[in-house]
Design a protein around this motif. Structure first.
Motif, PDB file in Angstrom:
ATOM      1  N   TRP A   1     -10.257  22.304   5.711  1.00 43.35           N
ATOM      2  CA  TRP A   1      -9.736  21.173   4.346  1.00 43.35           C
ATOM      3  C   TRP A   1      -8.579  20.587   4.619  1.00 43.35           C
ATOM      4  O   TRP A   1      -7.677  21.422   4.689  1.00 43.35           O
ATOM      5  N   TRP A   2      -8.327  19.274   4.088  1.00 45.57           N
ATOM      6  CA  TRP A   2      -7.270  18.369   4.516  1.00 45.57           C
ATOM      7  C   TRP A   2      -7.027  17.161   2.853  1.00 45.57           C
ATOM      8  O   TRP A   2      -7.905  17.550   2.579  1.00 45.57           O
ATOM      9  N   SER A   3      -5.955  17.506   2.945  1.00 51.30           N
ATOM     10  CA  SER A   3      -5.582  16.004   1.299  1.00 51.30           C
ATOM     11  C   SER A   3      -5.210  15.269   2.322  1.00 51.30           C
ATOM     12  O   SER A   3      -4.417  14.893   2.936  1.00 51.30           O
ATOM     13  N   VAL A   4      -5.370  14.276   1.013  1.00 48.93           N
ATOM     14  CA  VAL A   4      -4.524  12.203   1.805  1.00 48.93           C
ATOM     15  C   VAL A   4      -3.717  12.556   0.845  1.00 48.93           C
ATOM     16  O   VAL A   4      -4.466  12.376  -0.808  1.00 48.93           O
ATOM     17  N   ARG A   5      -2.503  12.510   0.299  1.00 47.26           N
ATOM     18  CA  ARG A   5      -1.833  12.140  -0.344  1.00 47.26           C
ATOM     19  C   ARG A   5      -0.640  11.129  -0.298  1.00 47.26           C
ATOM     20  O   ARG A   5       0.090  10.750   0.588  1.00 47.26           O
ATOM     21  N   ALA A   6      -0.102  11.217  -1.899  1.00 52.16           N
ATOM     22  CA  ALA A   6       0.475   9.537  -1.510  1.00 52.16           C
ATOM     23  C   ALA A   6       2.230   9.467  -1.407  1.00 52.16           C
ATOM     24  O   ALA A   6       2.248  10.815  -2.398  1.00 52.16           O
ATOM     25  N   GLY A   7       3.216   9.884  -0.533  1.00 50.15           N
ATOM     26  CA  GLY A   7       4.385   9.598  -0.378  1.00 50.15           C
ATOM     27  C   GLY A   7       4.378  10.309   0.268  1.00 50.15           C
ATOM     28  O   GLY A   7       5.827  10.637   0.630  1.00 50.15           O
TER      29      GLY A   7
ATOM     30  N   PRO B   1       4.195  15.430   1.160  1.00 46.96           N
ATOM     31  CA  PRO B   1       3.425  16.636   1.003  1.00 46.96           C
ATOM     32  C   PRO B   1       3.254  17.129   0.022  1.00 46.96           C
ATOM     33  O   PRO B   1       1.896  17.477  -0.436  1.00 46.96           O
ATOM     34  N   SER B   2       4.155  16.433  -1.012  1.00 40.71           N
ATOM     35  CA  SER B   2       4.062  16.839  -2.592  1.00 40.71           C
ATOM     36  C   SER B   2       3.660  15.952  -3.527  1.00 40.71           C
ATOM     37  O   SER B   2       3.670  16.493  -4.418  1.00 40.71           O
ATOM     38  N   GLY B   3       3.385  14.732  -2.903  1.00 38.14           N
ATOM     39  CA  GLY B   3       2.408  13.516  -3.449  1.00 38.14           C
ATOM     40  C   GLY B   3       1.451  13.894  -4.274  1.00 38.14           C
ATOM     41  O   GLY B   3       0.931  14.904  -4.232  1.00 38.14           O
ATOM     42  N   SER B   4       0.667  13.455  -4.945  1.00 36.61           N
ATOM     43  CA  SER B   4      -1.010  13.387  -5.452  1.00 36.61           C
ATOM     44  C   SER B   4      -1.370  13.195  -5.019  1.00 36.61           C
ATOM     45  O   SER B   4      -1.749  12.220  -3.751  1.00 36.61           O
ATOM     46  N   VAL B   5      -2.689  14.096  -5.210  1.00 35.18           N
ATOM     47  CA  VAL B   5      -4.066  13.791  -4.468  1.00 35.18           C
ATOM     48  C   VAL B   5      -4.295  12.859  -4.374  1.00 35.18           C
ATOM     49  O   VAL B   5      -4.850  12.970  -5.512  1.00 35.18           O
ATOM     50  N   LEU B   6      -5.328  11.890  -3.526  1.00 31.90           N
ATOM     51  CA  LEU B   6      -5.778  10.464  -2.868  1.00 31.90           C
ATOM     52  C   LEU B   6      -6.905  10.789  -2.546  1.00 31.90           C
ATOM     53  O   LEU B   6      -8.036  10.277  -3.380  1.00 31.90           O
ATOM     54  N   ALA B   7      -7.194  12.008  -2.199  1.00 26.89           N
ATOM     55  CA  ALA B   7      -8.440  12.898  -1.130  1.00 26.89           C
ATOM     56  C   ALA B   7      -8.697  13.744  -0.378  1.00 26.89           C
ATOM     57  O   ALA B   7      -7.225  14.058  -0.283  1.00 26.89           O
TER      58      ALA B   7
ATOM     59  N   MET C   1       0.758  -1.234   0.587  1.00 26.75           N
ATOM     60  CA  MET C   1       0.092  -0.184   0.600  1.00 26.75           C
ATOM     61  C   MET C   1       0.653   1.194  -0.123  1.00 26.75           C
ATOM     62  O   MET C   1       2.005   1.410   0.939  1.00 26.75           O
ATOM     63  N   THR C   2       0.937   1.822  -0.254  1.00 28.64           N
ATOM     64  CA  THR C   2       1.503   3.380  -0.299  1.00 28.64           C
ATOM     65  C   THR C   2       1.389   4.358   0.230  1.00 28.64           C
ATOM     66  O   THR C   2       0.155   4.036   1.520  1.00 28.64           O
ATOM     67  N   GLU C   3       2.233   4.875   0.917  1.00 27.75           N
ATOM     68  CA  GLU C   3       2.635   5.697   2.105  1.00 27.75           C
ATOM     69  C   GLU C   3       1.575   6.882   2.237  1.00 27.75           C
ATOM     70  O   GLU C   3       1.037   7.787   0.879  1.00 27.75           O
ATOM     71  N   LEU C   4       0.896   6.848   3.441  1.00 30.28           N
ATOM     72  CA  LEU C   4       0.018   7.907   3.164  1.00 30.28           C
ATOM     73  C   LEU C   4       0.202   9.302   4.229  1.00 30.28           C
ATOM     74  O   LEU C   4       0.506   9.250   4.808  1.00 30.28           O
ATOM     75  N   CYS C   5       0.000  10.654   2.994  1.00 32.17           N
ATOM     76  CA  CYS C   5       0.069  11.322   3.893  1.00 32.17           C
ATOM     77  C   CYS C   5      -0.741  12.401   4.420  1.00 32.17           C
ATOM     78  O   CYS C   5      -1.821  12.859   3.678  1.00 32.17           O
ATOM     79  N   TRP C   6      -1.210  13.097   5.179  1.00 35.64           N
ATOM     80  CA  TRP C   6      -2.056  14.072   5.992  1.00 35.64           C
ATOM     81  C   TRP C   6      -1.685  15.393   5.632  1.00 35.64           C
ATOM     82  O   TRP C   6      -1.040  16.132   6.439  1.00 35.64           O
ATOM     83  N   VAL C   7      -2.458  15.817   4.752  1.00 32.20           N
ATOM     84  CA  VAL C   7      -1.756  17.089   4.510  1.00 32.20           C
ATOM     85  C   VAL C   7      -3.064  18.984   4.473  1.00 32.20           C
ATOM     86  O   VAL C   7      -4.267  18.543   4.241  1.00 32.20           O
ATOM     87  N   ARG C   8      -2.771  19.625   5.450  1.00 34.08           N
ATOM     88  CA  ARG C   8      -4.355  20.595   5.928  1.00 34.08           C
ATOM     89  C   ARG C   8      -3.668  21.521   4.695  1.00 34.08           C
ATOM     90  O   ARG C   8      -2.650  22.155   4.301  1.00 34.08           O
TER      91      ARG C   8
END
Length: 184
Positions: free
Chosen positions: A44-50, A52-58, A1-8
């Motif tokens: 708002w927050w985004s969940v990103r792959a890998g 803080p600058s990774g692709s937005v997943l959610a 699974m991809t490492e998930l990053c929580w970004v505000r």
């Protein structure tokens, strides 16, 4: 699974990534009255792959209301659903709400083709409520409850001590009934 990053998002605006992720939801799931670059309400927050600058997943949104509860809204890129990203996102939103002293989060599911599926997904994660109403979940800490006193150990029933000479449960057959001893 991809490492998930929580970004505000400090200054959330409607953009291409939100249009891709949120716009990919079933027709009717969201009302999207925003144009590109327009400021968005709530946090708002985004969940990103890998990272803080990774692709937005959610995306997830927390909107604290007047009553002190918070509405949570979440959307996962349709091509990445069923990978645990939504569960990760929801858990982070609940953490954010609890950190702000919020007791309950809620979600209202709009009418769309996957409404029952979304309802069931939320119920499995602790939300309660009908498909056509708000689903709520307690996320804040509960106040400390005083310990309940322990009940005395039951004593054996002595039929000979009963003024009516009858054991419990046989009152219908006549005899003495002490109404103060009945518990409903």
């Amino acid at each position: 699974m991809t490492e998930l990053c929580w970004v505000r998002e400090d200054d959330p605006v409607w953009d291409a990534d939100k249009r891709r992720v949120i716009g990919g939801a079933p027709d009717g799931a969201f009302v999207i009255p925003f144009g590109d670059g327009q400021a968005l309400p709530g946090e708002w927050w985004s969940v990103r792959a890998g990272g803080p600058s990774g692709s937005v997943l959610a995306y997830g949104r927390l909107d604290i209301g007047w009553g002190g509860d918070a509405q949570v809204v979440l959307a996962v890129d349709p091509s990445r659903q069923a990978e645990g990203i939504g569960s990760f996102l929801l858990a982070r939103l609940e953490d954010e709400a609890a950190a702000r002293g919020i007791n309950y989060v809620y979600n209202s599911i709009r009418a769309h083709e996957q409404r029952d599926l979304v309802h069931d997904w939320l119920v499995v994660r602790g939300f309660r409520g009908a498909v056509d109403g708000d689903l709520r979940k307690r996320v804040g800490s509960t106040p400390a409850q005083p310990a309940r006193p322990r009940a005395a150990a039951p004593t054996p029933y002595d039929v000979s001590a009963d003024p009516g000479g009858q054991a419990p449960g046989q009152e219908e057959q006549g005899g003495y009934v002490d109404v103060d001893e009945h518990r409903y």
